[in-house]
Motif scaffolding. Structure first.
Motif, mmCIF file in Angstrom:
data_model
loop_
_atom_site.group_PDB
_atom_site.id
_atom_site.type_symbol
_atom_site.label_atom_id
_atom_site.label_comp_id
_atom_site.label_asym_id
_atom_site.label_seq_id
_atom_site.Cartn_x
_atom_site.Cartn_y
_atom_site.Cartn_z
ATOM 1 N N THR A 35 0.955 -1.156 -0.019
ATOM 2 C CA THR A 35 -0.180 -0.059 0.016
ATOM 3 C C THR A 35 0.972 1.181 0.109
ATOM 4 O O THR A 35 1.917 1.264 0.800
ATOM 5 C CB THR A 35 -0.720 -0.069 1.173
ATOM 6 O OG1 THR A 35 -1.733 -1.141 1.109
ATOM 7 C CG2 THR A 35 -1.875 1.322 1.277
ATOM 8 N N HIS A 77 -3.740 10.337 -5.094
ATOM 9 C CA HIS A 77 -4.958 9.677 -5.768
ATOM 10 C C HIS A 77 -5.169 10.164 -7.304
ATOM 11 O O HIS A 77 -5.488 9.089 -7.937
ATOM 12 C CB HIS A 77 -6.246 9.977 -5.172
ATOM 13 C CG HIS A 77 -6.858 9.264 -3.858
ATOM 14 N ND1 HIS A 77 -6.900 7.733 -4.219
ATOM 15 C CD2 HIS A 77 -6.991 9.820 -2.832
ATOM 16 C CE1 HIS A 77 -7.188 7.502 -2.843
ATOM 17 N NE2 HIS A 77 -7.373 8.317 -2.011
ATOM 18 N N HIS A 90 -2.178 10.687 -8.913
ATOM 19 C CA HIS A 90 -0.673 10.556 -9.688
ATOM 20 C C HIS A 90 -0.450 8.970 -9.367
ATOM 21 O O HIS A 90 0.680 8.829 -9.153
ATOM 22 C CB HIS A 90 0.268 11.526 -8.941
ATOM 23 C CG HIS A 90 -0.273 12.881 -9.501
ATOM 24 N ND1 HIS A 90 -1.247 13.637 -8.839
ATOM 25 C CD2 HIS A 90 0.416 13.833 -10.392
ATOM 26 C CE1 HIS A 90 -1.323 14.852 -9.391
ATOM 27 N NE2 HIS A 90 -0.283 14.903 -10.448
ATOM 28 N N HIS A 91 -1.304 7.944 -9.602
ATOM 29 C CA HIS A 91 -0.933 6.951 -9.434
ATOM 30 C C HIS A 91 0.413 6.252 -10.338
ATOM 31 O O HIS A 91 1.315 5.834 -9.825
ATOM 32 C CB HIS A 91 -2.195 5.871 -10.105
ATOM 33 C CG HIS A 91 -3.097 5.704 -8.939
ATOM 34 N ND1 HIS A 91 -4.125 4.960 -9.109
ATOM 35 C CD2 HIS A 91 -3.360 6.419 -8.058
ATOM 36 C CE1 HIS A 91 -4.929 5.141 -8.328
ATOM 37 N NE2 HIS A 91 -4.709 6.169 -7.624
ATOM 38 N N HIS A 92 0.436 6.838 -11.698
ATOM 39 C CA HIS A 92 1.591 6.494 -12.573
ATOM 40 C C HIS A 92 3.046 7.078 -12.049
ATOM 41 O O HIS A 92 3.858 6.475 -12.177
ATOM 42 C CB HIS A 92 1.098 6.971 -13.991
ATOM 43 C CG HIS A 92 2.470 6.719 -15.077
ATOM 44 N ND1 HIS A 92 2.504 5.531 -15.659
ATOM 45 C CD2 HIS A 92 3.204 7.545 -15.553
ATOM 46 C CE1 HIS A 92 3.678 5.612 -16.471
ATOM 47 N NE2 HIS A 92 4.104 6.854 -16.526
ATOM 48 N N GLU A 129 3.967 4.894 -9.141
ATOM 49 C CA GLU A 129 4.496 3.473 -9.675
ATOM 50 C C GLU A 129 5.763 3.689 -10.351
ATOM 51 O O GLU A 129 6.677 2.799 -10.260
ATOM 52 C CB GLU A 129 3.323 3.195 -10.741
ATOM 53 C CG GLU A 129 2.036 2.600 -9.992
ATOM 54 C CD GLU A 129 0.886 2.118 -10.933
ATOM 55 O OE1 GLU A 129 1.331 2.506 -12.208
ATOM 56 O OE2 GLU A 129 -0.088 1.848 -10.518
ATOM 57 N N TRP A 172 -4.043 -0.081 -4.705
ATOM 58 C CA TRP A 172 -4.360 1.222 -4.695
ATOM 59 C C TRP A 172 -5.708 1.511 -3.941
ATOM 60 O O TRP A 172 -6.315 2.389 -3.920
ATOM 61 C CB TRP A 172 -4.542 1.991 -6.144
ATOM 62 C CG TRP A 172 -3.396 2.240 -6.640
ATOM 63 C CD1 TRP A 172 -2.561 1.446 -7.661
ATOM 64 C CD2 TRP A 172 -2.386 3.283 -6.225
ATOM 65 N NE1 TRP A 172 -1.174 2.490 -7.811
ATOM 66 C CE2 TRP A 172 -1.320 3.389 -6.981
ATOM 67 C CE3 TRP A 172 -2.505 4.454 -5.415
ATOM 68 C CZ2 TRP A 172 -0.218 4.265 -6.948
ATOM 69 C CZ3 TRP A 172 -1.596 5.609 -5.271
ATOM 70 C CH2 TRP A 172 -0.398 5.427 -6.095
ATOM 71 N N PRO A 198 -4.721 3.877 0.232
ATOM 72 C CA PRO A 198 -3.566 4.314 0.745
ATOM 73 C C PRO A 198 -3.500 4.982 2.195
ATOM 74 O O PRO A 198 -4.704 5.215 2.504
ATOM 75 C CB PRO A 198 -3.317 5.710 -0.515
ATOM 76 C CG PRO A 198 -4.164 5.280 -1.551
ATOM 77 C CD PRO A 198 -5.277 4.639 -0.987
ATOM 78 N N ARG A 236 -6.243 -0.551 -9.520
ATOM 79 C CA ARG A 236 -6.430 0.983 -9.497
ATOM 80 C C ARG A 236 -7.748 1.149 -8.634
ATOM 81 O O ARG A 236 -8.607 -0.013 -8.433
ATOM 82 C CB ARG A 236 -6.848 1.165 -10.995
ATOM 83 C CG ARG A 236 -5.725 0.898 -11.976
ATOM 84 C CD ARG A 236 -4.521 1.846 -11.461
ATOM 85 N NE ARG A 236 -3.512 1.438 -12.679
ATOM 86 C CZ ARG A 236 -2.324 1.914 -12.718
ATOM 87 N NH1 ARG A 236 -1.914 3.213 -12.107
ATOM 88 N NH2 ARG A 236 -1.374 1.822 -13.453
ATOM 89 N N SER A 238 -11.291 4.502 -11.760
ATOM 90 C CA SER A 238 -10.352 5.061 -12.391
ATOM 91 C C SER A 238 -10.544 4.407 -13.897
ATOM 92 O O SER A 238 -11.020 3.432 -14.364
ATOM 93 C CB SER A 238 -9.070 4.347 -11.653
ATOM 94 O OG SER A 238 -7.628 4.480 -12.763
#
Length: 304
Positions: free
Chosen positions: A68, A94, A96-98, A101, A118, A121, A175, A179
Motif C-alpha cells: 500500500t 489519488h 498521480h498513480h502513474h 508507480e 491502490w 492508501p 486501481r 479509475s
C-alpha cells in the motif's frame, strides 16, 4: 506528556529517564527515513517529494508491507495541521498513480510496482504528541490514518501507535474503482473465502481473531488476500483456505528461533509471503493447532 516511562535500574534503584523531543524536525525525519522499514514496516521511496502545481512537498513517500502507498508526515511537537496536511497530499496521490508507480519501479523493481494496492492508501503522522480531538478525528475522516508519537530517551527512540483508522476500500487490488485504468474482474477476497468456509472454520477464525485482538494495541485491517493484524508493523497475517479447512498464518518471527514442525510450521524466507516477509508460516486447522500456535503468536506480537 507521554504516558510511556523509561527507568534506568542500577543496584535495585530505579531512576526515571526524562523523555524529550528532537532538536529540529528534520532530525526526526532523517532518522526515520534511514530506518523506515525497521521502524514503520515501510520501504522508503522518496523524501521531500514535490507535488508540482498541487503545491507543497511530501515529507516521505513509501510502500508498506501490504503493498500500500504511504505518505509520512512529521512534526517535532504537537501540530494540529499535520493530519490536514497529510489529507491534502493524499488527494494528490489519488491523481498521480502513474507517477508513484514509476518511483516504486525505479526503487524497488517492476514486480513490486505492478503489485501496488491502490484500494486504500495510508497516511502516517509522526509527532511528539496528539490531542484527544486528533484521535477522534481520524475515526470519522474515512481514510486510513495512523497517529504515531515519538520520544527520545538519551540514545533510545520510542515510537507508539496511539490511533489507527481503517477505511472502506475502493476496489480489490490495483486501481481505485472508477479509475480509467480500473482492472476487472476483482480477485476473490479473504472475506469471500471466509463466507464460503464451514461453520467450524469460521468459529476457529473467530477464536484466532479474538486472541490477536486481546492485545489492545493490535489493530485488524482486511487486505484483499488476507487479514493483517498489526501494531506499527504487521504482527500476523491470516489467509483462509476453505477447501483445505485451514487458516494460514504468517508471523513476524525469525525461523531460526522456532522449532519447526512438518505440516504445521515452515520457514518462509525467500518464498515471497504476503504482508510479512521472511517469517514463519503456521497452518491452523483445529483448536489443538491454535493452542499449539498461541505461544508463537504471542512471541510475534512482542517482537513487533
Amino acid at each position: 506528556m507521554s504516558s510511556l516511562k523509561i527507568f534506568r535500574v542500577r543496584g535495585g534503584q530505579a531512576t526515571e529517564i526524562s523523555g524529550a523531543s528532537v532538536g529540529v524536525e528534520v532530525e526526526l525525519q532523517r532518522l526515520i527515513e534511514a530506518n523506515m522499514e525497521a521502524m514503520l514496516g515501510i520501504r522508503f521511496l522518496a523524501t521531500e517529494y514535490r507535488t508540482g502545481h498541487h503545491g507543497g512537498r511530501i515529507d516521505s513517500l513509501g510502500l508498506d508491507e501490504n503493498g500500500t502507498p504511504v505518505i509520512v508526515e512529521y512534526k517535532r511537537n504537537r501540530d494540529q495541521n499535520v493530519i490536514s496536511q497529510g489529507l491534502s497530499y493524499l488527494w494528490w496521490l489519488h491523481d498521480h498513480h502513474h507517477e508513484f508507480e514509476s518511483l516504486a519501479r525505479e526503487k524497488l523493481g517492476n514486480q513490486t510496482a505492478a503489485e501496488i494496492d491502490w484500494s486504500a492508501p495510508r497516511i502516517v503522522c509522526v509527532a511528539g504528541a496528539f490531542t484527544h480531538h486528533d484521535t477522534v478525528a481520524v475515526e470519522v475522516i474515512g481514510h486510513r490514518i495512523d497517529l504515531v508519537t515519538y520520544r527520545v530517551f538519551g540514545d533510545v527512540l520510542t515510537l507508539q501507535l496511539i490511533a489507527s483508522a481503517d477505511a472502506s476500500r475502493t476496489s480489490a487490488r490495483g486501481r481505485a474503482s472508477g479509475s480509467p485504468h480500473a482492472t476487472s474482474p476483482a480477485p476473490k477476497s479473504v472475506q469471500q473465502y471466509l463466507d464460503d468456509s464451514s461453520k467450524d472454520l469460521k468459529e476457529l477464525y473467530t477464536d484466532l481473531d479474538e486472541l490477536l485482538l486481546s492485545h489492545r494495541d493490535v489493530f485488524r485491517e482486511r487486505q484483499v488476500h488476507y487479514v493483517a493484524y498489526r501494531r506499527i508493523v504487521n504482527v500476523a497475517t491470516v489467509r483462509v483456505q476453505p477447501r483445505n479447512r485451514l487458516l494460514v498464518v504468517n508471523l513476524r518471527l525469525n525461523p531460526e528461533t522456532v522449532e519447526l514442525k512438518e505440516g504445521f510450521s515452515r520457514d518462509m524466507r525467500g518464498l515471497g509471503a504476503l504482508g510479512i516477509r521472511d517469517g514463519v508460516e503456521v497452518r491452523i486447522g483445529s483448536h489443538a493447532d491454535l493452542a499449539l500456535a498461541t505461544d508463537l503468536i504471542q512471541r510475534s506480537i512482542e517482537a513487533a
